[in-house]
Design a protein around this motif. Structure first.
Motif, PDB file in Angstrom:
ATOM      1  N   THR A 236       9.626  24.683  32.243  1.00 59.09           N
ATOM      2  CA  THR A 236       9.289  23.291  31.925  1.00 59.09           C
ATOM      3  C   THR A 236      10.521  22.424  31.696  1.00 59.09           C
ATOM      4  O   THR A 236      10.416  21.202  31.674  1.00 59.09           O
ATOM      5  CB  THR A 236       8.399  23.227  30.669  1.00 59.09           C
ATOM      6  OG1 THR A 236       8.996  24.000  29.628  1.00 59.09           O
ATOM      7  CG2 THR A 236       7.006  23.757  30.969  1.00 59.09           C
ATOM      8  N   LEU A 237      11.688  23.054  31.551  1.00 65.13           N
ATOM      9  CA  LEU A 237      12.943  22.318  31.362  1.00 65.13           C
ATOM     10  C   LEU A 237      14.024  22.944  32.247  1.00 65.13           C
ATOM     11  O   LEU A 237      15.047  23.444  31.768  1.00 65.13           O
ATOM     12  CB  LEU A 237      13.380  22.343  29.893  1.00 65.13           C
ATOM     13  CG  LEU A 237      12.521  21.579  28.888  1.00 65.13           C
ATOM     14  CD1 LEU A 237      12.922  21.935  27.461  1.00 65.13           C
ATOM     15  CD2 LEU A 237      12.642  20.067  29.120  1.00 65.13           C
ATOM     16  N   PRO A 238      13.819  22.906  33.566  1.00 62.18           N
ATOM     17  CA  PRO A 238      14.746  23.608  34.466  1.00 62.18           C
ATOM     18  C   PRO A 238      16.161  23.040  34.471  1.00 62.18           C
ATOM     19  O   PRO A 238      17.104  23.728  34.873  1.00 62.18           O
ATOM     20  CB  PRO A 238      14.076  23.431  35.838  1.00 62.18           C
ATOM     21  CG  PRO A 238      13.258  22.190  35.704  1.00 62.18           C
ATOM     22  CD  PRO A 238      12.753  22.207  34.289  1.00 62.18           C
ATOM     23  N   GLU A 239      16.310  21.799  34.018  1.00 66.25           N
ATOM     24  CA  GLU A 239      17.633  21.170  33.992  1.00 66.25           C
ATOM     25  C   GLU A 239      18.468  21.602  32.788  1.00 66.25           C
ATOM     26  O   GLU A 239      19.682  21.328  32.727  1.00 66.25           O
ATOM     27  CB  GLU A 239      17.483  19.644  33.981  1.00 66.25           C
ATOM     28  CG  GLU A 239      16.980  19.031  32.689  1.00 66.25           C
ATOM     29  CD  GLU A 239      15.474  19.128  32.453  1.00 66.25           C
ATOM     30  OE1 GLU A 239      14.997  18.534  31.464  1.00 66.25           O
ATOM     31  OE2 GLU A 239      14.793  19.813  33.259  1.00 66.25           O
ATOM     32  N   VAL A 240      17.839  22.261  31.842  1.00 71.33           N
ATOM     33  CA  VAL A 240      18.531  22.650  30.604  1.00 71.33           C
ATOM     34  C   VAL A 240      19.156  24.037  30.768  1.00 71.33           C
ATOM     35  O   VAL A 240      18.454  25.014  31.026  1.00 71.33           O
ATOM     36  CB  VAL A 240      17.555  22.654  29.406  1.00 71.33           C
ATOM     37  CG1 VAL A 240      18.264  23.134  28.141  1.00 71.33           C
ATOM     38  CG2 VAL A 240      16.972  21.268  29.210  1.00 71.33           C
ATOM     39  N   PRO A 241      20.472  24.151  30.610  1.00 68.60           N
ATOM     40  CA  PRO A 241      21.127  25.464  30.749  1.00 68.60           C
ATOM     41  C   PRO A 241      20.804  26.372  29.575  1.00 68.60           C
ATOM     42  O   PRO A 241      20.390  25.913  28.508  1.00 68.60           O
ATOM     43  CB  PRO A 241      22.615  25.114  30.775  1.00 68.60           C
ATOM     44  CG  PRO A 241      22.706  23.856  29.964  1.00 68.60           C
ATOM     45  CD  PRO A 241      21.439  23.093  30.273  1.00 68.60           C
TER      46      PRO A 241
ATOM     47  N   ALA B 122       8.636  20.334  20.920  1.00 75.05           N
ATOM     48  CA  ALA B 122       9.857  19.561  21.153  1.00 75.05           C
ATOM     49  C   ALA B 122       9.746  18.622  22.346  1.00 75.05           C
ATOM     50  O   ALA B 122      10.392  17.567  22.386  1.00 75.05           O
ATOM     51  CB  ALA B 122      11.036  20.510  21.369  1.00 75.05           C
ATOM     52  N   LEU B 123       8.928  19.002  23.322  1.00 77.79           N
ATOM     53  CA  LEU B 123       8.912  18.304  24.614  1.00 77.79           C
ATOM     54  C   LEU B 123       8.669  16.805  24.509  1.00 77.79           C
ATOM     55  O   LEU B 123       9.419  16.011  25.111  1.00 77.79           O
ATOM     56  CB  LEU B 123       7.891  18.963  25.534  1.00 77.79           C
ATOM     57  CG  LEU B 123       8.094  18.748  27.037  1.00 77.79           C
ATOM     58  CD1 LEU B 123       9.485  19.173  27.467  1.00 77.79           C
ATOM     59  CD2 LEU B 123       7.038  19.526  27.817  1.00 77.79           C
ATOM     60  N   PRO B 124       7.656  16.324  23.782  1.00 78.79           N
ATOM     61  CA  PRO B 124       7.448  14.875  23.722  1.00 78.79           C
ATOM     62  C   PRO B 124       8.623  14.128  23.110  1.00 78.79           C
ATOM     63  O   PRO B 124       8.943  13.009  23.517  1.00 78.79           O
ATOM     64  CB  PRO B 124       6.178  14.718  22.872  1.00 78.79           C
ATOM     65  CG  PRO B 124       5.973  16.012  22.190  1.00 78.79           C
ATOM     66  CD  PRO B 124       6.591  17.053  23.054  1.00 78.79           C
ATOM     67  N   HIS B 125       9.302  14.744  22.147  1.00 76.23           N
ATOM     68  CA  HIS B 125      10.451  14.100  21.505  1.00 76.23           C
ATOM     69  C   HIS B 125      11.677  14.125  22.413  1.00 76.23           C
ATOM     70  O   HIS B 125      12.498  13.203  22.388  1.00 76.23           O
ATOM     71  CB  HIS B 125      10.749  14.786  20.174  1.00 76.23           C
ATOM     72  CG  HIS B 125       9.593  14.784  19.224  1.00 76.23           C
ATOM     73  ND1 HIS B 125       9.033  13.617  18.737  1.00 76.23           N
ATOM     74  CD2 HIS B 125       8.869  15.805  18.689  1.00 76.23           C
ATOM     75  CE1 HIS B 125       8.031  13.914  17.931  1.00 76.23           C
ATOM     76  NE2 HIS B 125       7.912  15.239  17.892  1.00 76.23           N
ATOM     77  N   ILE B 126      11.780  15.171  23.241  1.00 77.17           N
ATOM     78  CA  ILE B 126      12.856  15.218  24.238  1.00 77.17           C
ATOM     79  C   ILE B 126      12.642  14.130  25.278  1.00 77.17           C
ATOM     80  O   ILE B 126      13.567  13.378  25.624  1.00 77.17           O
ATOM     81  CB  ILE B 126      12.891  16.607  24.923  1.00 77.17           C
ATOM     82  CG1 ILE B 126      13.289  17.695  23.925  1.00 77.17           C
ATOM     83  CG2 ILE B 126      13.856  16.588  26.108  1.00 77.17           C
ATOM     84  CD1 ILE B 126      13.128  19.107  24.464  1.00 77.17           C
ATOM     85  N   ARG B 127      11.409  14.004  25.765  1.00 77.58           N
ATOM     86  CA  ARG B 127      11.092  13.010  26.801  1.00 77.58           C
ATOM     87  C   ARG B 127      11.288  11.587  26.290  1.00 77.58           C
ATOM     88  O   ARG B 127      11.709  10.699  27.052  1.00 77.58           O
ATOM     89  CB  ARG B 127       9.648  13.187  27.281  1.00 77.58           C
ATOM     90  CG  ARG B 127       9.329  14.544  27.893  1.00 77.58           C
ATOM     91  CD  ARG B 127      10.178  14.883  29.076  1.00 77.58           C
ATOM     92  NE  ARG B 127       9.702  16.058  29.789  1.00 77.58           N
ATOM     93  CZ  ARG B 127      10.472  16.871  30.497  1.00 77.58           C
ATOM     94  NH1 ARG B 127      11.777  16.645  30.575  1.00 77.58           N
ATOM     95  NH2 ARG B 127       9.964  17.921  31.130  1.00 77.58           N
ATOM     96  N   SER B 128      11.012  11.366  25.009  1.00 79.04           N
ATOM     97  CA  SER B 128      11.140  10.013  24.444  1.00 79.04           C
ATOM     98  C   SER B 128      12.568   9.678  24.039  1.00 79.04           C
ATOM     99  O   SER B 128      12.872   8.525  23.713  1.00 79.04           O
ATOM    100  CB  SER B 128      10.232   9.869  23.216  1.00 79.04           C
ATOM    101  OG  SER B 128      10.707  10.667  22.141  1.00 79.04           O
TER     102      SER B 128
END
Length: 322
Positions: free
Chosen positions: A234-239, A212-218
């Motif tokens: 790797t996604l500390p901002e995500v609750p 999911a990470l590359p699609h989240i970043r894009s």
């Protein structure tokens, strides 16, 4: 009579001593031939990777080949049946996952008993998921999404890698505790499910972080929440769903090692010890981390409790499909 009783007790003591010594000898001689490690999926997936990172190191520790045997199909039932029918001598193992524990709930009849026909060896890893939505969905938080879905029951859909897949089970768990109504669109694998949400064919998807990470970043998908009780590094901002909306909500994909019933306790202990040593190796932990998994390890008893708990949970969440 006393002499007879004494003789009988002495004979029984010798018998049980011989049985114990046979078990010890079997454990000391184990393994004396190659070990088959069954994977219920094809090559390249998380179960296959977690098995192949362990297999060569287990082979080195034992001085015997460990052969990875991919047996995909039937939602892990084909592989599980093979394991259940195998001799319980420690020479056939399987990498089980969350689908294995959900199958008793999904299928009214299985060719094996998910508890009685297997012996847990150890837990390998835990894999939290994240909830993705297509950018066209007007929700930026889990609470907004639940409100939106409740306003449009049955109008939104979610992608999965099929009935019994982690994507499917995770959403069914969310549905069971929120009462939402979303439609499952099953695909033939996780890659196709991801492609479907990126392309807008589906609106929602639970998935592990790495794909999911590359699609989240894009910006091609939006991430709303994590399924673990603590935030993902790797996604500390995500609750998490637990902190943002549903206290106590917790879902992990998982992998663990099973053997057929009847395996000697001494062999279980040795397998557990060697695999747990492997899971402490830095390179192994890093490779598992690269697929979104946290190496855990466990005692056989902890693994047994985990499987039993998972079986009970899914019987409350999902309904039989046959």
């Amino acid at each position: 009579m006393t002499t007879l009783r004494t003789g009988l007790i002495g004979s029984l003591a010798i018998f049980f001593s011989m049985v114990l010594n046979l078990g010890i000898c079997a454990a000391q001689e184990y393994p004396s031939k190659p070990i088959r490690f069954i994977v219920p999926y094809g090559a390249g997936g998380a179960a296959d990777i977690s098995t192949r990172v362990i297999a060569p190191r287990l082979a080195a520790a034992f001085g015997q080949h460990v052969i990875v045997d991919n047996r995909p199909g039937g939602g892990t039932i084909i592989a599980s049946t093979l394991l259940a029918k195998a001799v319980g001598d420690g020479y056939t193992l399987m990498n089980a996952n969350v689908t294995f524990s959900a199958n008793p709930a999904l299928h009214s009849k299985l060719p094996y008993d998910s508890i009685k026909d297997f012996v847990p060896i150890t837990l390998i890893d835990l894999m939290p998921n994240v909830l993705l939505v297509h950018p066209s969905i007007a929700a930026t938080s889990i609470s907004e999404l639940i409100a939106l879905v409740k306003a449009k029951p049955g109008k939104l859909n979610y992608a999965s890698a099929g009935i019994g897949s982690a994507n499917h089970l995770n959403m069914e768990l969310l549905k069971s505790v929120t009462g939402i109504n979303v439609v499952n669109i099953p695909y033939q694998g996780g890659a196709q499910a991801m492609t479907s949400i990126v392309g807008g064919e589906t609106q929602l998807l639970f998935v592990t972080v790495p794909p999911a990470l590359p699609h989240i970043r894009s910006g091609r998908v939006r991430v709303l929440a994590a399924t673990s009780t603590k935030r993902i590094a790797t996604l500390p901002e995500v609750p998490t769903i637990s902190e943002a909306f549903l206290p106590g909500f917790d879902f992990h994909e998982w992998h663990g090692v099973l053997a057929p019933a009847g395996i000697p306790k001494e062999v279980v202990s040795r397998l557990n010890r060697e695999i747990n040593k492997i899971l402490m190796v830095t390179e192994v932990r890093e490779r598992l981390s690269s697929i979104g998994a946290e190496a855990t390890g466990s005692t056989p008893e902890q693994m047994a409790q985990h499987v039993q708990s998972e079986v009970r949970k899914w019987k409350k969440v999902v309904k039989p499909v046959d």
